[in-house]
Design a protein around this motif. Sequence first.
Motif, PDB file in Angstrom:
ATOM      1  N   GLU A  22      11.603   5.436   6.449  1.00  0.00           N
ATOM      2  CA  GLU A  22      10.535   6.279   5.917  1.00  0.00           C
ATOM      3  C   GLU A  22      10.582   6.337   4.392  1.00  0.00           C
ATOM      4  O   GLU A  22       9.539   6.414   3.735  1.00  0.00           O
ATOM      5  CB  GLU A  22      10.595   7.685   6.543  1.00  0.00           C
ATOM      6  CG  GLU A  22      10.034   7.660   7.966  1.00  0.00           C
ATOM      7  CD  GLU A  22      10.186   8.963   8.733  1.00  0.00           C
ATOM      8  OE1 GLU A  22      10.872   9.881   8.236  1.00  0.00           O
ATOM      9  OE2 GLU A  22       9.624   9.046   9.841  1.00  0.00           O
ATOM     10  N   ARG A  23      11.778   6.287   3.848  1.00  0.00           N
ATOM     11  CA  ARG A  23      11.887   6.202   2.381  1.00  0.00           C
ATOM     12  C   ARG A  23      11.270   4.891   1.905  1.00  0.00           C
ATOM     13  O   ARG A  23      10.531   4.854   0.926  1.00  0.00           O
ATOM     14  CB  ARG A  23      13.360   6.274   1.952  1.00  0.00           C
ATOM     15  CG  ARG A  23      13.891   7.698   1.840  1.00  0.00           C
ATOM     16  CD  ARG A  23      15.163   7.744   0.992  1.00  0.00           C
ATOM     17  NE  ARG A  23      16.234   6.922   1.533  1.00  0.00           N
ATOM     18  CZ  ARG A  23      17.072   7.307   2.491  1.00  0.00           C
ATOM     19  NH1 ARG A  23      16.961   8.524   3.016  1.00  0.00           N
ATOM     20  NH2 ARG A  23      18.008   6.511   2.946  1.00  0.00           N
ATOM     21  N   HIS A  24      11.581   3.830   2.640  1.00  0.00           N
ATOM     22  CA  HIS A  24      11.057   2.514   2.286  1.00  0.00           C
ATOM     23  C   HIS A  24       9.525   2.498   2.356  1.00  0.00           C
ATOM     24  O   HIS A  24       8.851   1.920   1.500  1.00  0.00           O
ATOM     25  CB  HIS A  24      11.651   1.476   3.236  1.00  0.00           C
ATOM     26  CG  HIS A  24      11.052   0.111   3.100  1.00  0.00           C
ATOM     27  ND1 HIS A  24      11.257  -0.683   1.983  1.00  0.00           N
ATOM     28  CD2 HIS A  24      10.245  -0.600   3.919  1.00  0.00           C
ATOM     29  CE1 HIS A  24      10.609  -1.822   2.136  1.00  0.00           C
ATOM     30  NE2 HIS A  24       9.982  -1.796   3.301  1.00  0.00           N
ATOM     31  N   LEU A  25       8.978   3.156   3.364  1.00  0.00           N
ATOM     32  CA  LEU A  25       7.526   3.151   3.573  1.00  0.00           C
ATOM     33  C   LEU A  25       6.761   3.685   2.363  1.00  0.00           C
ATOM     34  O   LEU A  25       5.646   3.253   2.084  1.00  0.00           O
ATOM     35  CB  LEU A  25       7.169   4.009   4.789  1.00  0.00           C
ATOM     36  CG  LEU A  25       7.278   3.363   6.171  1.00  0.00           C
ATOM     37  CD1 LEU A  25       6.835   4.357   7.233  1.00  0.00           C
ATOM     38  CD2 LEU A  25       6.410   2.109   6.253  1.00  0.00           C
ATOM     39  N   ARG A  26       7.361   4.632   1.677  1.00  0.00           N
ATOM     40  CA  ARG A  26       6.681   5.234   0.527  1.00  0.00           C
ATOM     41  C   ARG A  26       6.415   4.215  -0.566  1.00  0.00           C
ATOM     42  O   ARG A  26       5.512   4.389  -1.374  1.00  0.00           O
ATOM     43  CB  ARG A  26       7.540   6.363  -0.042  1.00  0.00           C
ATOM     44  CG  ARG A  26       7.347   7.664   0.694  1.00  0.00           C
ATOM     45  CD  ARG A  26       8.208   8.732   0.057  1.00  0.00           C
ATOM     46  NE  ARG A  26       9.073   9.329   1.058  1.00  0.00           N
ATOM     47  CZ  ARG A  26      10.262   9.857   0.794  1.00  0.00           C
ATOM     48  NH1 ARG A  26      10.735   9.834  -0.442  1.00  0.00           N
ATOM     49  NH2 ARG A  26      10.976  10.400   1.747  1.00  0.00           N
ATOM     50  N   HIS A  27       7.252   3.179  -0.600  1.00  0.00           N
ATOM     51  CA  HIS A  27       7.097   2.189  -1.679  1.00  0.00           C
ATOM     52  C   HIS A  27       6.575   0.866  -1.166  1.00  0.00           C
ATOM     53  O   HIS A  27       6.609  -0.129  -1.878  1.00  0.00           O
ATOM     54  CB  HIS A  27       8.446   1.982  -2.382  1.00  0.00           C
ATOM     55  CG  HIS A  27       9.101   3.276  -2.747  1.00  0.00           C
ATOM     56  ND1 HIS A  27       8.596   4.102  -3.731  1.00  0.00           N
ATOM     57  CD2 HIS A  27      10.178   3.920  -2.232  1.00  0.00           C
ATOM     58  CE1 HIS A  27       9.354   5.185  -3.819  1.00  0.00           C
ATOM     59  NE2 HIS A  27      10.314   5.098  -2.922  1.00  0.00           N
ATOM     60  N   CYS A  28       6.173   0.831   0.091  1.00  0.00           N
ATOM     61  CA  CYS A  28       5.753  -0.445   0.672  1.00  0.00           C
ATOM     62  C   CYS A  28       4.432  -0.240   1.412  1.00  0.00           C
ATOM     63  O   CYS A  28       4.421  -0.028   2.617  1.00  0.00           O
ATOM     64  CB  CYS A  28       6.838  -0.957   1.628  1.00  0.00           C
ATOM     65  SG  CYS A  28       6.422  -2.523   2.422  1.00  0.00           S
ATOM     66  N   PRO A  29       3.318  -0.274   0.661  1.00  0.00           N
ATOM     67  CA  PRO A  29       2.017  -0.014   1.288  1.00  0.00           C
ATOM     68  C   PRO A  29       1.705  -0.979   2.430  1.00  0.00           C
ATOM     69  O   PRO A  29       1.077  -0.584   3.417  1.00  0.00           O
ATOM     70  CB  PRO A  29       1.024  -0.204   0.139  1.00  0.00           C
ATOM     71  CG  PRO A  29       1.836  -0.136  -1.112  1.00  0.00           C
ATOM     72  CD  PRO A  29       3.219  -0.561  -0.769  1.00  0.00           C
ATOM     73  N   SER A  30       2.158  -2.228   2.314  1.00  0.00           N
ATOM     74  CA  SER A  30       1.839  -3.173   3.389  1.00  0.00           C
ATOM     75  C   SER A  30       2.605  -2.788   4.658  1.00  0.00           C
ATOM     76  O   SER A  30       2.078  -2.912   5.770  1.00  0.00           O
ATOM     77  CB  SER A  30       2.159  -4.605   2.957  1.00  0.00           C
ATOM     78  OG  SER A  30       3.551  -4.763   2.782  1.00  0.00           O
ATOM     79  N   CYS A  31       3.853  -2.307   4.490  1.00  0.00           N
ATOM     80  CA  CYS A  31       4.601  -1.839   5.666  1.00  0.00           C
ATOM     81  C   CYS A  31       3.900  -0.640   6.289  1.00  0.00           C
ATOM     82  O   CYS A  31       3.769  -0.539   7.509  1.00  0.00           O
ATOM     83  CB  CYS A  31       6.020  -1.416   5.302  1.00  0.00           C
ATOM     84  SG  CYS A  31       7.006  -2.709   4.566  1.00  0.00           S
ATOM     85  N   ALA A  32       3.449   0.280   5.424  1.00  0.00           N
ATOM     86  CA  ALA A  32       2.801   1.486   5.926  1.00  0.00           C
ATOM     87  C   ALA A  32       1.541   1.132   6.703  1.00  0.00           C
ATOM     88  O   ALA A  32       1.262   1.705   7.760  1.00  0.00           O
ATOM     89  CB  ALA A  32       2.486   2.429   4.771  1.00  0.00           C
ATOM     90  N   ALA A  33       0.792   0.172   6.172  1.00  0.00           N
ATOM     91  CA  ALA A  33      -0.431  -0.240   6.859  1.00  0.00           C
ATOM     92  C   ALA A  33      -0.094  -0.859   8.209  1.00  0.00           C
ATOM     93  O   ALA A  33      -0.767  -0.605   9.211  1.00  0.00           O
ATOM     94  CB  ALA A  33      -1.204  -1.240   5.992  1.00  0.00           C
ATOM     95  N   GLU A  34       0.950  -1.658   8.220  1.00  0.00           N
ATOM     96  CA  GLU A  34       1.340  -2.289   9.488  1.00  0.00           C
ATOM     97  C   GLU A  34       1.793  -1.238  10.500  1.00  0.00           C
ATOM     98  O   GLU A  34       1.428  -1.289  11.669  1.00  0.00           O
ATOM     99  CB  GLU A  34       2.457  -3.305   9.235  1.00  0.00           C
ATOM    100  CG  GLU A  34       2.787  -4.117  10.476  1.00  0.00           C
ATOM    101  CD  GLU A  34       3.715  -5.282  10.159  1.00  0.00           C
ATOM    102  OE1 GLU A  34       3.309  -6.165   9.383  1.00  0.00           O
ATOM    103  OE2 GLU A  34       4.844  -5.287  10.684  1.00  0.00           O
ATOM    104  N   VAL A  35       2.567  -0.270  10.020  1.00  0.00           N
ATOM    105  CA  VAL A  35       3.033   0.796  10.916  1.00  0.00           C
ATOM    106  C   VAL A  35       1.848   1.531  11.529  1.00  0.00           C
ATOM    107  O   VAL A  35       1.836   1.843  12.717  1.00  0.00           O
ATOM    108  CB  VAL A  35       3.965   1.774  10.166  1.00  0.00           C
ATOM    109  CG1 VAL A  35       4.125   3.072  10.938  1.00  0.00           C
ATOM    110  CG2 VAL A  35       5.331   1.135   9.939  1.00  0.00           C
ATOM    111  N   ARG A  36       0.824   1.787  10.719  1.00  0.00           N
ATOM    112  CA  ARG A  36      -0.357   2.488  11.241  1.00  0.00           C
ATOM    113  C   ARG A  36      -0.951   1.748  12.427  1.00  0.00           C
ATOM    114  O   ARG A  36      -1.225   2.335  13.465  1.00  0.00           O
ATOM    115  CB  ARG A  36      -1.416   2.629  10.148  1.00  0.00           C
ATOM    116  CG  ARG A  36      -1.259   3.870   9.307  1.00  0.00           C
ATOM    117  CD  ARG A  36      -2.579   4.260   8.650  1.00  0.00           C
ATOM    118  NE  ARG A  36      -2.970   3.351   7.570  1.00  0.00           N
ATOM    119  CZ  ARG A  36      -2.462   3.405   6.338  1.00  0.00           C
ATOM    120  NH1 ARG A  36      -1.543   4.310   6.034  1.00  0.00           N
ATOM    121  NH2 ARG A  36      -2.862   2.573   5.414  1.00  0.00           N
ATOM    122  N   GLY A  37      -1.147   0.456  12.255  1.00  0.00           N
ATOM    123  CA  GLY A  37      -1.742  -0.337  13.329  1.00  0.00           C
ATOM    124  C   GLY A  37      -0.848  -0.402  14.558  1.00  0.00           C
ATOM    125  O   GLY A  37      -1.326  -0.329  15.697  1.00  0.00           O
TER     126      GLY A  37
END
Lengths: 193, 253
Positions: B29-44
Motif C-alpha cells: 500500500e505504501r508502494h501504491l501511493r507512488h505507483c499510479p500504474s500499479c494502483a490502476a491495475e489494482v482497481r481493475g
Amino acid sequence: MSRPEVRQWPPAEEPGPDLAASLAQVARGDHRAFELVYGELAGPVYGVVRQVLRDPAQSEEVAQEVLLEIWRSASRFDPARGSAAAWALTIAHRRAVDRVRAENASSRREQKAAPAPDDGDVAEVVATTLEHQRVRRCLGGLTELQRESIKLAYYGGYTYPQVAELLGVAVGTVKTRIRDGLIRMRDCLEVTW
Amino acid sequence: MKIRRDDLHVLTGSYALDAVSDAEREQFERHLRHCPSCAAEVRGLRETAARLAMTRAVPPPARMEQRVLAATYRTRQLPPLIPEHRARVPWPLAARPLPRPLPGRPLSRPFAGRSLPRRAAALAATASMTGAVALGVAQLTTRHQPQQAAVARVMGAPDARVETTGASGGRVTVVVSAALREAVVSATGMAALPAGRVYQVWVMGPSGARSAGLLHGQLLASGLRPADRIGITVEPPGGTMRPTTPPVAVLPA
C-alpha cells in the motif's frame, strides 16, 4: 416431484438501484438508503464470507460486521476509485480472511493441527444468471494453474505462499500466475475500471 | 521480510485477492501511493475479484437484516475524508475498521441476543447526539412530535435498546428504555392508507391494549411495564379506544 429450491441471487434480473448514489445517501445517515444497499449487498457479502469461512454461524457474524461497517464507513466510499460492489466486497473478503488468519495464528499457538484444506465449494450456486455463466466461462479460459491459484487464493482465503505449498509450485510462479490469470479474467469480463 | 521493488509490481494480483500477509499488504500500500500504474491495475483486478464474489452470493439468514438495521441506529458513522487526505489513505479501507478479535480469545458476538446491555454504553454514547439520532430515526414529518427532551432522554438512556421490524412495506423502529419505562416509536416508508384510515400505536400488555397515539413521526409511549409490547393497527380517523384490526406490527417493549 419435489426439487430442492434453487434460489437465485440477485433475486431477479432487474436493474438494481444505483448503489453508489445510495451509499452517498447512507453516508448522510439515511437509513432507508441503507436498506436498499443491504438488499443489494447482503447476499454477495454473506456468500463470499461463507465461501471463505465455511462455518455458517461465524459467517453470519462476520457478514453482520461487514454490513455494519458499510454503514459506518459509507462516507469513505469514493466512486472515482471503483464500484460500490467492489468496495463492499473487498471489505467483506478482507474481513473474512482476517478472521481466518487470526484463527490460524491462535490454533498454531495452541499446537493444534491445522484443519485439512477443503477445496469443495460451499453451496455451489447454480449459475442461473448470465453474469455467473460469464464468470464461469472466463475461469474456464484460464490455464489450470492460473485457475487453481486464483480459486485457492480468493475462495480459499490462502496467501500466495500457502497456495504455492498446496499446489507444489514455486512461490514466484504462483504470484505471477495469480496476476496473469486475473488480468485475463478482467479482460474476458470486460471490466472497465 | 523486505520485498524487492521489481517483485512488488507482480503483487497486484495477490494483493487484490487478499492473498498477502499483513506486512506485505502494508508495504504494498505504501508502494501504491507512488505507483499510479500499479494502483490502476489494482482497481481493475479488484473489480474482477468482486465479480468472482458475486457468483457466490447466497441469501443470508433472514434474522440478519433486522440485527444489522437495528445496529445502524446505535453506530456512529465515520466522517468523510477531506480531499487532501484522501489520496494518502489506502482504499477501500480508508480507516482501520472496528478492532479485530484477538487471536486465541473468544470471538465477540456483537449482535447476540435481543437485549443489549453490553452495548448500552456505546448506544448511549451514540444516542447522546440527540439531533443526529432523531434525524435518523424518524424521517416523516412530525405533527404530534413529543418534546425533543423526552425523546432524547430515551435515546440517551444507558439501557436503551432498538427493536425494528418491517411493516406495511416500511419499517417500524422502537427505542426502548426499560428503566425509564418509555419508548420512542417511529416509522419510515409505510404504505399510505386509504382516506379515513390511520396508523395507531398501542401499548399492549397482558390486561389489554391502551392507545399511545396516532403514528406521526416520533411518538413517545410512557408507563411501560415489563411484559408490554408495542403494536400498530390501522384504525378509523382519530383512532379508537381499543384495537379493531389485527396489528400490522408488534415489537417487544
